[in-house]
Design a protein around this motif. Structure first.
Motif, mmCIF file in Angstrom:
data_model
loop_
_atom_site.group_PDB
_atom_site.id
_atom_site.type_symbol
_atom_site.label_atom_id
_atom_site.label_comp_id
_atom_site.label_asym_id
_atom_site.label_seq_id
_atom_site.Cartn_x
_atom_site.Cartn_y
_atom_site.Cartn_z
ATOM 1 N N LYS A 15 0.817 -1.222 0.000
ATOM 2 C CA LYS A 15 0.000 0.000 0.000
ATOM 3 C C LYS A 15 0.849 1.271 0.000
ATOM 4 C CE LYS A 15 -4.198 -1.725 2.173
ATOM 5 N NZ LYS A 15 -5.020 -1.707 3.380
ATOM 6 N N THR A 16 1.975 1.245 0.693
ATOM 7 C CA THR A 16 2.791 2.458 0.806
ATOM 8 C C THR A 16 3.326 2.939 -0.540
ATOM 9 O OG1 THR A 16 3.364 1.875 3.070
ATOM 10 C CG2 THR A 16 4.757 3.505 1.993
ATOM 11 N N PRO A 17 4.078 2.099 -1.290
ATOM 12 C CA PRO A 17 4.575 2.600 -2.579
ATOM 13 C C PRO A 17 3.459 2.826 -3.596
ATOM 14 C CG PRO A 17 5.241 0.312 -2.265
ATOM 15 C CD PRO A 17 4.631 0.771 -0.983
ATOM 16 N N VAL A 18 2.408 2.018 -3.565
ATOM 17 C CA VAL A 18 1.298 2.214 -4.509
ATOM 18 C C VAL A 18 0.610 3.541 -4.228
ATOM 19 C CG1 VAL A 18 -0.983 1.345 -5.184
ATOM 20 C CG2 VAL A 18 0.940 -0.232 -5.003
ATOM 21 N N LEU A 23 -0.277 9.418 -5.542
ATOM 22 C CA LEU A 23 -0.169 10.844 -5.186
ATOM 23 C C LEU A 23 0.822 11.578 -6.080
ATOM 24 C CD1 LEU A 23 -0.164 10.598 -1.285
ATOM 25 C CD2 LEU A 23 -1.982 11.540 -2.726
ATOM 26 N N LEU A 24 1.936 10.928 -6.364
ATOM 27 C CA LEU A 24 2.954 11.567 -7.200
ATOM 28 C C LEU A 24 2.458 11.760 -8.635
ATOM 29 C CD1 LEU A 24 6.083 9.737 -5.815
ATOM 30 C CD2 LEU A 24 5.700 12.217 -5.757
ATOM 31 N N MET A 45 8.857 9.186 -8.306
ATOM 32 C CA MET A 45 8.058 8.064 -8.816
ATOM 33 C C MET A 45 8.969 6.879 -9.158
ATOM 34 S SD MET A 45 5.248 10.061 -11.152
ATOM 35 C CE MET A 45 4.322 8.618 -11.667
ATOM 36 N N GLN A 46 10.127 7.169 -9.740
ATOM 37 C CA GLN A 46 11.060 6.092 -10.065
ATOM 38 C C GLN A 46 11.534 5.379 -8.801
ATOM 39 O OE1 GLN A 46 13.969 8.206 -12.474
ATOM 40 N NE2 GLN A 46 13.221 7.150 -14.295
#
Length: 178
Positions: A15-18, A23-24, A45-46
Protein backbone atom coordinates in the motif's frame (compact mmCIF):
# COMPACT_ATOMS: atom_id res chain seq x y z
CA UNK A 1 -3.81 -19.10 8.74
CA UNK A 2 -0.14 -18.51 7.82
CA UNK A 3 -1.10 -17.80 4.23
CA UNK A 4 -3.77 -15.29 5.38
CA UNK A 5 -1.23 -13.58 7.65
CA UNK A 6 1.26 -13.50 4.77
CA UNK A 7 -1.30 -11.94 2.41
CA UNK A 8 -2.28 -9.36 5.05
CA UNK A 9 1.34 -8.35 5.66
CA UNK A 10 2.12 -8.24 1.94
CA UNK A 11 -0.95 -6.10 1.21
CA UNK A 12 0.00 -3.68 3.96
CA UNK A 13 3.57 -3.34 2.66
CA UNK A 14 2.43 -2.80 -0.93
CA UNK A 15 0.00 0.00 0.00
CA UNK A 16 2.79 2.46 0.81
CA UNK A 17 4.58 2.60 -2.58
CA UNK A 18 1.30 2.21 -4.51
CA UNK A 19 -0.24 5.11 -2.57
CA UNK A 20 2.87 7.22 -3.09
CA UNK A 21 2.83 6.53 -6.85
CA UNK A 22 -0.82 7.55 -7.01
CA UNK A 23 -0.17 10.84 -5.19
CA UNK A 24 2.95 11.57 -7.20
CA UNK A 25 1.17 10.98 -10.52
CA UNK A 26 -1.51 13.48 -9.44
CA UNK A 27 1.24 15.93 -8.51
CA UNK A 28 2.81 15.50 -11.98
CA UNK A 29 -0.54 16.21 -13.63
CA UNK A 30 -1.07 19.33 -11.48
CA UNK A 31 2.46 20.56 -12.21
CA UNK A 32 2.34 19.95 -15.97
CA UNK A 33 3.37 23.56 -16.68
CA UNK A 34 6.32 23.41 -14.23
CA UNK A 35 9.10 21.31 -15.81
CA UNK A 36 11.32 21.35 -12.70
CA UNK A 37 8.49 20.08 -10.48
CA UNK A 38 7.60 17.40 -13.03
CA UNK A 39 11.21 16.17 -13.05
CA UNK A 40 11.33 16.14 -9.24
CA UNK A 41 8.07 14.19 -8.96
CA UNK A 42 9.09 11.80 -11.74
CA UNK A 43 12.35 11.07 -9.90
CA UNK A 44 10.40 10.25 -6.75
CA UNK A 45 8.06 8.06 -8.82
CA UNK A 46 11.06 6.09 -10.07
CA UNK A 47 12.21 5.54 -6.48
CA UNK A 48 8.76 4.28 -5.45
CA UNK A 49 8.51 2.07 -8.54
CA UNK A 50 11.88 0.51 -7.68
CA UNK A 51 10.71 0.00 -4.10
CA UNK A 52 7.52 -1.63 -5.38
CA UNK A 53 9.48 -3.94 -7.69
CA UNK A 54 11.71 -5.01 -4.78
CA UNK A 55 8.71 -5.69 -2.56
CA UNK A 56 7.01 -7.78 -5.22
CA UNK A 57 10.20 -9.82 -5.72
CA UNK A 58 10.51 -10.33 -1.95
CA UNK A 59 6.90 -11.52 -1.82
CA UNK A 60 7.53 -13.95 -4.67
CA UNK A 61 10.66 -15.24 -2.93
CA UNK A 62 8.88 -15.59 0.43
CA UNK A 63 5.96 -17.36 -1.19
CA UNK A 64 8.35 -19.77 -2.90
CA UNK A 65 10.11 -20.48 0.42
CA UNK A 66 6.77 -21.19 2.10
CA UNK A 67 5.46 -23.45 -0.66
CA UNK A 68 8.59 -25.36 -1.69
CA UNK A 69 10.78 -27.88 0.01
CA UNK A 70 13.96 -25.84 0.30
CA UNK A 71 16.09 -28.85 -0.53
CA UNK A 72 14.30 -29.64 -3.81
CA UNK A 73 16.74 -27.49 -5.77
CA UNK A 74 19.66 -27.98 -3.40
CA UNK A 75 23.19 -28.24 -4.69
CA UNK A 76 26.68 -27.58 -3.35
CA UNK A 77 27.22 -23.82 -3.57
CA UNK A 78 30.69 -22.25 -3.33
CA UNK A 79 30.88 -19.67 -0.54
CA UNK A 80 33.46 -17.69 -2.55
CA UNK A 81 30.93 -17.34 -5.39
CA UNK A 82 28.18 -16.16 -3.02
CA UNK A 83 30.49 -13.57 -1.45
CA UNK A 84 31.71 -12.31 -4.84
CA UNK A 85 28.12 -11.98 -6.09
CA UNK A 86 27.04 -10.07 -2.95
CA UNK A 87 30.00 -7.69 -3.27
CA UNK A 88 29.29 -7.11 -6.97
CA UNK A 89 25.64 -6.37 -6.19
CA UNK A 90 26.61 -3.59 -3.77
CA UNK A 91 29.82 -2.33 -5.36
CA UNK A 92 28.36 0.83 -6.93
CA UNK A 93 26.64 1.98 -3.76
CA UNK A 94 29.70 1.14 -1.65
CA UNK A 95 31.94 3.14 -4.01
CA UNK A 96 29.52 6.07 -3.92
CA UNK A 97 29.78 6.14 -0.11
CA UNK A 98 33.54 5.37 -0.20
CA UNK A 99 32.92 2.17 1.78
CA UNK A 100 35.65 -0.44 1.60
CA UNK A 101 34.37 -3.96 0.94
CA UNK A 102 36.75 -6.48 2.54
CA UNK A 103 36.33 -10.21 1.99
CA UNK A 104 38.04 -13.22 3.44
CA UNK A 105 36.90 -16.81 3.22
CA UNK A 106 38.54 -20.14 3.82
CA UNK A 107 39.15 -21.69 0.38
CA UNK A 108 36.91 -24.51 -0.89
CA UNK A 109 33.93 -23.88 1.38
CA UNK A 110 30.61 -25.18 0.08
CA UNK A 111 27.06 -24.92 1.42
CA UNK A 112 24.32 -27.37 0.51
CA UNK A 113 21.25 -25.34 -0.49
CA UNK A 114 19.32 -23.43 -3.13
CA UNK A 115 21.83 -21.17 -4.85
CA UNK A 116 19.38 -18.36 -5.66
CA UNK A 117 18.00 -18.20 -2.13
CA UNK A 118 21.47 -18.28 -0.55
CA UNK A 119 22.66 -15.51 -2.91
CA UNK A 120 19.57 -13.40 -2.13
CA UNK A 121 20.00 -13.83 1.63
CA UNK A 122 23.69 -12.91 1.66
CA UNK A 123 23.12 -10.13 -0.87
CA UNK A 124 20.44 -8.60 1.39
CA UNK A 125 22.76 -8.71 4.41
CA UNK A 126 25.60 -7.02 2.53
CA UNK A 127 23.24 -4.47 0.97
CA UNK A 128 21.89 -3.57 4.42
CA UNK A 129 25.43 -3.29 5.79
CA UNK A 130 26.31 -0.81 3.03
CA UNK A 131 23.03 1.11 3.28
CA UNK A 132 23.26 1.58 7.05
CA UNK A 133 26.99 2.29 7.29
CA UNK A 134 28.42 5.79 7.40
CA UNK A 135 30.54 6.97 4.49
CA UNK A 136 34.23 6.07 4.48
CA UNK A 137 33.84 2.98 6.67
CA UNK A 138 34.34 -0.75 6.09
CA UNK A 139 32.02 -3.69 5.41
CA UNK A 140 33.52 -7.14 5.88
CA UNK A 141 32.25 -10.47 4.56
CA UNK A 142 33.94 -13.64 5.79
CA UNK A 143 33.30 -17.36 5.63
CA UNK A 144 34.72 -20.16 7.74
CA UNK A 145 34.21 -23.79 8.70
CA UNK A 146 33.25 -24.56 12.30
CA UNK A 147 33.62 -28.08 13.66
CA UNK A 148 30.36 -29.23 15.23
CA UNK A 149 28.82 -32.42 16.55
CA UNK A 150 27.00 -34.12 13.71
CA UNK A 151 28.99 -32.36 11.00
CA UNK A 152 30.82 -29.17 10.26
CA UNK A 153 28.95 -25.89 9.96
CA UNK A 154 29.73 -23.06 7.57
CA UNK A 155 29.52 -19.56 9.02
CA UNK A 156 29.28 -16.50 6.80
CA UNK A 157 29.51 -13.22 8.68
CA UNK A 158 28.81 -9.69 7.51
CA UNK A 159 30.22 -6.92 9.70
CA UNK A 160 29.90 -3.17 9.40
CA UNK A 161 30.32 0.04 11.36
CA UNK A 162 26.71 1.10 11.00
CA UNK A 163 24.13 2.22 13.50
CA UNK A 164 23.10 -1.35 14.50
CA UNK A 165 19.60 -2.50 15.26
CA UNK A 166 18.09 -0.87 18.32
CA UNK A 167 17.75 -3.08 21.39
CA UNK A 168 13.94 -2.89 21.31
CA UNK A 169 13.81 -4.08 17.67
CA UNK A 170 16.24 -7.03 17.89
CA UNK A 171 13.60 -9.56 18.91
CA UNK A 172 11.57 -8.68 15.80
CA UNK A 173 14.35 -9.01 13.23
CA UNK A 174 13.00 -12.24 11.78
CA UNK A 175 9.38 -11.09 11.48
CA UNK A 176 8.25 -10.87 7.87
CA UNK A 177 8.55 -7.34 6.41
CA UNK A 178 9.73 -5.85 9.73
Amino acid sequence: AKKDEFIGLASHELKTPVGALSLLSEAVMDASDEPEAVLRFAGRMQIEATRLTSLVQEIIDLSRVQDDDLLDDAEPVAVDDLVAEAVDRCRHQANTKQITMATGTTPDLFIWGNRGQLAAALGNLVENAVNYSPARTRVGIAGRRIAATGGDLIEISVTDQGIAISEKDRDRVFERFY
